[in-house]
Design a protein around this motif. Sequence first.
Motif, PDB file in Angstrom:
ATOM      1  N   GLU A 183      -0.915   4.527  -1.201  1.00  0.00           N
ATOM      2  CA  GLU A 183      -2.231   4.372  -0.579  1.00  0.00           C
ATOM      3  C   GLU A 183      -2.086   4.554   0.927  1.00  0.00           C
ATOM      4  N   GLU A 184      -3.115   5.064   1.545  1.00  0.00           N
ATOM      5  CA  GLU A 184      -3.126   5.232   2.994  1.00  0.00           C
ATOM      6  C   GLU A 184      -3.321   3.876   3.670  1.00  0.00           C
ATOM      7  N   MET A 232       0.838  -1.203   0.000  1.00  0.00           N
ATOM      8  CA  MET A 232       0.000   0.000   0.000  1.00  0.00           C
ATOM      9  C   MET A 232       0.873   1.252   0.000  1.00  0.00           C
ATOM     10  N   ASN A 239       2.301   1.955  -3.336  1.00  0.00           N
ATOM     11  CA  ASN A 239       1.289   2.446  -4.275  1.00  0.00           C
ATOM     12  C   ASN A 239       0.674   3.768  -3.833  1.00  0.00           C
TER      13      ASN A 239
END
Length: 146
Positions: free
Chosen positions: A59-60, A54, A57
């Motif tokens: 992402e959180e 994540m 990427n």
Amino acid sequence: MKQAYPAFIVNTNDGSEYPFLICVPDMEIFTEADTFADAIEMARDAIGVAGISMEDNAEELPVPSVQDDAIEKVKHHTEDIDFSKGILTYIDVDFSEYRKKADTKTVRRNVALPSWLNYEAEHAGINVSRVLQEALMNVLNVKRNI
């Protein structure tokens, strides 16, 4: 960053090779193990892999749920196994440490050195890559994982 995510562990007692089933609802992770101790390790590893993926990427990471929210989430994942009847435990993962242990591939970087300095390093038998790694660890105040 260190987080602790709720995980539900169910012992199916069905004589299968992997009788312990694990669900980490905050990350929608499902895995299995042959012992309870392995179930915790499998959950930690799965959370670590998901978390660094994540991060890579952009992402959180999900915020870990409190007990009541985790129970509600896991009920939505119940198909064949009712994980909400399993053991609820919190699995801690230090994503920075996990990345150091798991992501050991080398990355090629071009570094500009004055020719005379490169000459001196070569003739002294110095591994410039090693010196650079050690200098970066010193500046960043991090340690090598063995």
